[in-house]
Design a protein around this motif. Structure first.
Motif, PDB file in Angstrom:
ATOM      1  N   PHE A   1       0.730  -1.178   0.031  1.00  0.00           N
ATOM      2  CA  PHE A   1      -0.090  -0.035   0.020  1.00  0.00           C
ATOM      3  C   PHE A   1       0.865   1.243   0.047  1.00  0.00           C
ATOM      4  O   PHE A   1       0.386   2.273  -0.607  1.00  0.00           O
ATOM      5  N   PRO A   2       2.135   1.354   0.528  1.00  0.00           N
ATOM      6  CA  PRO A   2       2.909   2.557   0.381  1.00  0.00           C
ATOM      7  C   PRO A   2       3.103   2.925  -1.011  1.00  0.00           C
ATOM      8  O   PRO A   2       3.556   3.991  -1.317  1.00  0.00           O
TER       9      PRO A   2
ATOM     10  N   ALA B   1       3.962   2.277   9.830  1.00  0.00           N
ATOM     11  CA  ALA B   1       3.398   1.387  11.254  1.00  0.00           C
ATOM     12  C   ALA B   1       2.817   0.163  10.908  1.00  0.00           C
ATOM     13  O   ALA B   1       2.856  -0.943  11.303  1.00  0.00           O
ATOM     14  N   LEU B   2       1.915   0.220   9.932  1.00  0.00           N
ATOM     15  CA  LEU B   2       1.037  -0.860   9.499  1.00  0.00           C
ATOM     16  C   LEU B   2       1.904  -1.936   8.508  1.00  0.00           C
ATOM     17  O   LEU B   2       1.794  -3.333   8.637  1.00  0.00           O
ATOM     18  N   SER B   3       2.778  -1.223   7.851  1.00  0.00           N
ATOM     19  CA  SER B   3       3.895  -2.357   7.080  1.00  0.00           C
ATOM     20  C   SER B   3       4.775  -2.987   8.147  1.00  0.00           C
ATOM     21  O   SER B   3       4.922  -4.193   8.099  1.00  0.00           O
TER      22      SER B   3
ATOM     23  N   ASN C   1      10.231   2.813   6.318  1.00  0.00           N
ATOM     24  CA  ASN C   1       9.667   2.099   4.971  1.00  0.00           C
ATOM     25  C   ASN C   1      10.226   3.106   3.694  1.00  0.00           C
ATOM     26  O   ASN C   1       9.555   4.079   3.677  1.00  0.00           O
ATOM     27  N   PRO C   2      11.245   2.823   3.150  1.00  0.00           N
ATOM     28  CA  PRO C   2      12.104   3.523   2.346  1.00  0.00           C
ATOM     29  C   PRO C   2      10.886   3.972   1.177  1.00  0.00           C
ATOM     30  O   PRO C   2      11.055   4.863   0.380  1.00  0.00           O
ATOM     31  N   LEU C   3       9.936   3.078   0.760  1.00  0.00           N
ATOM     32  CA  LEU C   3       8.976   3.347  -0.118  1.00  0.00           C
ATOM     33  C   LEU C   3       8.278   4.604   0.084  1.00  0.00           C
ATOM     34  O   LEU C   3       7.585   5.302  -0.888  1.00  0.00           O
ATOM     35  N   LEU C   4       8.321   5.097   1.206  1.00  0.00           N
ATOM     36  CA  LEU C   4       7.581   6.362   1.447  1.00  0.00           C
ATOM     37  C   LEU C   4       8.428   7.694   1.574  1.00  0.00           C
ATOM     38  O   LEU C   4       7.897   8.758   1.918  1.00  0.00           O
TER      39      LEU C   4
ATOM     40  N   GLY D   1      -7.139   2.467   5.664  1.00  0.00           N
ATOM     41  CA  GLY D   1      -8.196   1.669   6.168  1.00  0.00           C
ATOM     42  C   GLY D   1      -8.111   0.151   5.780  1.00  0.00           C
ATOM     43  O   GLY D   1      -7.956  -0.803   6.328  1.00  0.00           O
ATOM     44  N   ALA D   2      -7.900   0.083   4.283  1.00  0.00           N
ATOM     45  CA  ALA D   2      -7.565  -1.439   3.743  1.00  0.00           C
ATOM     46  C   ALA D   2      -6.158  -1.994   4.362  1.00  0.00           C
ATOM     47  O   ALA D   2      -6.179  -3.108   4.447  1.00  0.00           O
TER      48      ALA D   2
END
Length: 320
Positions: free
Chosen positions: A11-12, A44-46, A191-194, A297-298
């Protein structure tokens, strides 16, 4: 559980792709809150998803089964996560946690250094003028925060430009922009994707301060001229001394490794257009808000569902 645990790691990606368009099109204050809080939540979710994968491998071990009171054989039969996947997830989670702690430590040190420097500056006034020919202006967060301006910068700007510059720096302090930047950088470290989201937040806080300055001065073009003049004045300035990472300046955090190559022309162009907040005061952009809420949310739902599936598996393994 297998697929659900991996989805929060993906998702990121759409969040990173949407970061710059959101920063360009949304009102700066809204964009800053949306990007910074969204990046923190997704990081945080990842990590939570990685934790589920790592735990799914840990519970397969006989010592863990003995302590937990379940059958290791039953867990292996019902757990779709392989040992290799669990080991990789555990290693990635450890690296992410270490990177996050290191970034948090660096930001705390930078904030403490900025507060100490602000306290050590001479005089009780919030504005401090340094006798320095190199043009520079920045805000130091502290108790109280200080606005530091060099004589070189004052010489480069006329009186209306100085008013715009000081209003910009006051906005950085009043709105605590350093906290938003620190939050986005913490998310990007985990998370480096962010990273695109962190770059976008570094831009939107400057746009936020620009809009505050325009409201205070009553002239958007004057703020645009001040930003442009300051950029030209510092283009060939000598390298500055090292200052704390929590510093926010008129030209942005120029020593920021996540900063984009050319934010100043984009800021000037935005200032030369009509303010979104003034032109559409009651028009809340529901689509970006809904899309952000849907992604977060997902991601939360998938992480929770994966953790719940693992919990059910352990209950079944324990009852068997």
């Amino acid at each position: 559980m297998h697929l659900l645990a991996y989805l929060p790691l993906l998702f990121p990606v759409p969040a990173a792709l949407a970061a710059r368009p959101l920063a360009e099109r949304l009102e700066p204050r809204l964009a800053t809150w949306l990007l910074a809080c969204g990046a923190l939540a997704l990081s945080a979710l990842s990590c939570a998803a990685l934790g589920v994968l790592a735990v799914a491998g840990l519970v397969r071990l006989p010592p863990a089964a003995l302590l937990g009171g379940w059958s290791a054989q039953a867990v292996r039969a019902g757990d779709p996560v392989s040992t290799g996947e669990a080991v990789v997830a555990g290693l990635v989670l450890a690296v992410a946690a270490a990177a996050g702690l290191r970034m948090l430590w660096c930001r705390v040190r930078a904030l403490a250094a900025a507060a100490l420097e602000a306290a050590c500056l001479p005089g009780p006034e919030r504005l401090v003028v340094l006798d320095d020919a190199a043009p520079d202006a920045y805000a130091l967060p502290g108790l109280p925060g200080r606005i530091v301006v060099s004589t070189g910068m004052l010489d480069a700007l006329d009186e209306p430009d100085r008013e715009a510059m000081l209003a910009h720096e006051r906005a950085h302090l009043a709105c605590h922009h350093y906290a938003f930047v620190a939050a986005a950088h913490l998310a990007a470290a985990v998370n480096p994707l962010l990273r695109p989201a962190a770059t976008a937040v570094a831009f939107t806080v400057e746009r936020w301060a620009d809009e505050c300055a325009a409201s205070a001065c009553g002239d958007r073009r004057q703020v645009a001229r001040a930003v442009g003049k300051a950029a030209l004045a510092t283009a060939h300035a000598p390298s500055r001394r090292r200052i704390p990472g929590a510093v926010m300046g008129l030209l942005g955090r120029r020593r920021d490794p996540l900063a984009s190559a050319g934010p100043v022309p984009r800021r000037v162009a935005a200032l030369l257009t009509e303010s979104r907040a003034n032109s559409r005061p009651f028009n809340v952009p529901l689509l970006p808000l809904a899309a952000t809420a849907a992604v977060i949310g997902a991601s939360a739902l998938c992480a929770f569902a994966a953790a719940h599936d693992l919990h059910v598996l352990l209950e079944l393994a324990g009852s068997g």
